[in-house]
Design an enzyme around this catalytic site. Sequence first.
Site, PDB file in Angstrom:
ATOM      1  N   LYS A 102      -8.755  23.060  13.383  1.00 42.56           N
ATOM      2  CA  LYS A 102      -9.956  23.062  12.550  1.00 42.56           C
ATOM      3  C   LYS A 102     -11.049  22.323  13.312  1.00 42.56           C
ATOM      4  CE  LYS A 102      -9.395  20.412   8.955  1.00 42.56           C
ATOM      5  NZ  LYS A 102      -9.128  19.883   7.627  1.00 42.56           N
ATOM      6  N   ASP A 117      -3.875  22.427  18.525  1.00 46.01           N
ATOM      7  CA  ASP A 117      -4.985  22.168  17.620  1.00 46.01           C
ATOM      8  C   ASP A 117      -5.787  21.000  18.177  1.00 46.01           C
ATOM      9  OD1 ASP A 117      -2.455  21.547  15.173  1.00 46.01           O
ATOM     10  OD2 ASP A 117      -3.106  20.211  16.769  1.00 46.01           O
TER      11      ASP A 117
END
Length: 412
Positions: A216, A194
Amino acid sequence: MTALFGLELHGRAVVVAGGGAVASRRVRRFVSEGAQVTVVAPELSADLERHAAHGDIAVERRGIVAADLDDAWFVLAATDDATLNDAIAQWAHERRVWCIDASDASKGSARQAATSKHGDLAVGVISLDTPDPGRIRAVRDAVAAHLDAGEVDLRRRRPGAGRVILVGSGPGDPGLITVRGRQALAEADVVVTDRLGATELLVTVPYDVEVVNVGKSPDNHPVPQHEINAILVDRARAGKTVVRLKGGDPYVFGRGGEEVHACIEAGIDVEVVPGITSALAVPARAGIPVTQRGVSTSLLVTTGHAGADQATIAAMAAGATVVILMGVSALPDIVDAALDAGCAVDTPIAIVENGTTARERVTRGTFEDIVRICSETGVKPPAIIVVGEVARPGLLAGALAATPDPAGEART
Ligand code: SAH
């Protein structure tokens, strides 16, 4: 002609003649290999005495005789008498027991290799001709450094069972990953990453390693946790080594527990490589000791998602250090609750954004003014919020000089 082999010493009888510095060094190695070591020597070094006291080795406190070798698989002749060492090598030869002669390697039937271990690999270097311990160590060090730097492609060539390795990459600075973490990356067929942590490390993985980004970012939604779990399990089921690279430590607000659980449920081998958590490392790099004798002796690490919960406010009121992750948006509520609970308005607060990276920024204030300062300077995640006296500006430069350090006092 000398050949290099890997010997399985576990549970096998090894006799070490001599109790000095050379014997001590080698005994430590034999013990760590799981050998059953007997040291035969009239006197032992302090280190060997400690091993004996711990029951790691058996000891015969006398000079060695030929019969001591009768049941051995391996002998180290390391007395301080070169003639005796050569005689031991001869006794070993007669008994067909492998022997390292520490005074003259060419007289023994085995040679000491300079070795290093890297996960499930070992490197060994020997001299084929005139023994030269300094030289083989230099070669070993060069190879070991290359491996530990993650510069060697360690992917499995033979198909095997798939597995998942959760790796804590540390807070951001690529130098703050662990050696095992680096190795695991070099073993990866797939990396699931991530946006947090030392993502820079990914530039070094080979082009044919599949990199799946589940993080994200402003223009995409985070991949739901059950989908991440499924990616890990599916790739491992296909026989791949899957590295799940996570910011900081996998188990500190990292949902590592859910990923490990998914692997265990699916019957997949899973390893966790701890990482340096941003909760501790980011303050440290910014010059804030999270505990400090005489200033703060306890620490609470929490998440802003918990809001101004009672435990957090009580810890602040009691003068503990409170480190808040994911706390930027909850900060105004936390400040209000702390002030309502009677925390001192001048309690220092430091906020570190993008800690340990080139974009690191530290914002300081107190309960009284931190919310205003944050909105003025535009503090944004990822950030670590440190509340407590340890966050006082200049703490390590000045104020500590006044703290006495009585001899014998326990460090806290
Ligand atoms: N497992 C991670 C934390 C994941 S939660 C760890 O152990 O570090 C994500 C939060 O961690 C971010 O919102 C932020 O509060 C904090 N964080 C992670 N890296 C950071 C960094 N380099 N600088 C500041 N905060 C960081």
